[in-house]
Design an enzyme around this catalytic site. Structure first.
Site, PDB file in Angstrom:
ATOM      1  N   HIS A  53       0.845  -1.108   0.072  1.00 46.67           N
ATOM      2  CA  HIS A  53      -0.200  -0.174   0.132  1.00 46.67           C
ATOM      3  C   HIS A  53       0.909   1.230   0.026  1.00 46.67           C
ATOM      4  O   HIS A  53       2.036   1.288   0.035  1.00 46.67           O
ATOM      5  CB  HIS A  53      -0.924  -0.016   1.332  1.00 46.67           C
ATOM      6  CG  HIS A  53      -0.312   0.064   2.505  1.00 46.67           C
ATOM      7  ND1 HIS A  53      -0.201  -1.009   3.186  1.00 46.67           N
ATOM      8  CD2 HIS A  53       0.380   0.931   3.054  1.00 46.67           C
ATOM      9  CE1 HIS A  53       0.581  -0.668   4.458  1.00 46.67           C
ATOM     10  NE2 HIS A  53       0.908   0.459   4.290  1.00 46.67           N
TER      11      HIS A  53
HETATM   12  P1  TYD Z   1      -1.629  -2.889   7.664  1.00 49.06           P
HETATM   13  O1  TYD Z   1      -1.191  -1.579   7.710  1.00 49.06           O
HETATM   14  O2  TYD Z   1      -2.300  -3.199   6.452  1.00 49.06           O
HETATM   15  O3  TYD Z   1      -0.180  -4.031   7.913  1.00 49.06           O
HETATM   16  P2  TYD Z   1       1.060  -4.120   6.908  1.00 49.06           P
HETATM   17  O4  TYD Z   1       1.171  -2.740   6.038  1.00 49.06           O
HETATM   18  O5  TYD Z   1       2.170  -4.254   7.791  1.00 49.06           O
HETATM   19  O6  TYD Z   1       0.652  -5.241   6.005  1.00 49.06           O
HETATM   20  O7  TYD Z   1      -2.489  -3.296   9.039  1.00 49.06           O
HETATM   21  C1  TYD Z   1      -2.803  -4.447   9.319  1.00 49.06           C
HETATM   22  C2  TYD Z   1      -4.193  -4.473  10.015  1.00 49.06           C
HETATM   23  O8  TYD Z   1      -3.787  -3.765  11.295  1.00 49.06           O
HETATM   24  C3  TYD Z   1      -5.201  -3.650   9.289  1.00 49.06           C
HETATM   25  O9  TYD Z   1      -6.654  -4.328   9.637  1.00 49.06           O
HETATM   26  C4  TYD Z   1      -5.333  -2.190  10.208  1.00 49.06           C
HETATM   27  C5  TYD Z   1      -4.724  -2.354  11.329  1.00 49.06           C
HETATM   28  N1  TYD Z   1      -3.963  -1.356  12.117  1.00 49.06           N
HETATM   29  C6  TYD Z   1      -4.509  -0.728  13.079  1.00 49.06           C
HETATM   30  O10 TYD Z   1      -5.580  -1.099  13.531  1.00 49.06           O
HETATM   31  N2  TYD Z   1      -3.593   0.261  13.468  1.00 49.06           N
HETATM   32  C7  TYD Z   1      -2.443   0.450  13.060  1.00 49.06           C
HETATM   33  O11 TYD Z   1      -1.776   1.609  13.851  1.00 49.06           O
HETATM   34  C8  TYD Z   1      -1.935  -0.385  11.923  1.00 49.06           C
HETATM   35  C9  TYD Z   1      -0.366   0.086  11.375  1.00 49.06           C
HETATM   36  C10 TYD Z   1      -2.677  -1.323  11.589  1.00 49.06           C
END
Ligand code: TYD
Length: 141
Positions: A53
């Site tokens: 992303h």
């Molecule tokens: P995501 O940012 O998609 O993780 P990555 O980029 O590491 O693969 O986040 C994964 C899940 O965690 C998504 O459901 C959103 C949640 N999340 C939060 O609730 N708070 C946060 O600060 C972050 C970074 C993620």
């Protein structure tokens, strides 16, 4: 909005003592932005790719505080892979950069220092939408 050239490695200040080392990240100094949130990725299974992303406004500093992982940064024009494995180095990711985190070693811990609190609206999770965003088109998610 920056490019991958803005995604630089920042050397962190480490205080060495015979009792052990201490690394410091101060907002607006070591991290070139004030920060509101830290989170960390750990227990990442073998072969998993995280991220996938971009953020519209968020600045982040990524640090491998244990083990190693590779970050792919992509500004829609160029891509670069950066392997993080030093506890005294952080990778700055500026807004508008698509990123993927991969090749986590066993026991890797990825510390993320973020300029803002969590905001789902700040994410662009679709690559085609990311390219439109880079081209100046409006993005609604
Ligand atoms: P995501 O940012 O998609 O993780 P990555 O980029 O590491 O693969 O986040 C994964 C899940 O965690 C998504 O459901 C959103 C949640 N999340 C939060 O609730 N708070 C946060 O600060 C972050 C970074 C993620």
């Amino acid at each position: 909005m920056g490019t991958i050239k803005d995604c630089i490695i920042i050397k962190l200040n480490v205080i060495h003592r015979s009792a052990g080392d201490l690394a410091v990240v101060e907002g607006g100094k070591d991290a070139p932005f004030p920060f509101k949130r830290i989170y960390y990725l750990f227990n990442v299974p073998d072969g998993v790719v995280r991220g996938g992303h971009a953020h519209k406004h968020l600045y982040q500093l990524l640090i491998a505080i244990n083990g190693s992982f590779t970050v792919v940064v992509d500004d829609g024009f160029e891509q670069q892979e950066v392997k993080l494995f030093k506890q005294n180095e952080g990778l700055l990711i500026v807004p508008g950069i698509w990123r993927e985190l991969k090749d986590f070693s066993g026991g890797a811990v990825a510390l993320v220092i973020a300029s803002e609190g969590y905001d789902a609206e700040d994410y662009i999770r679709d690559y085609a939408q990311f390219i439109r965003f880079r081209n100046g088109d409006s993005v609604n998610s």
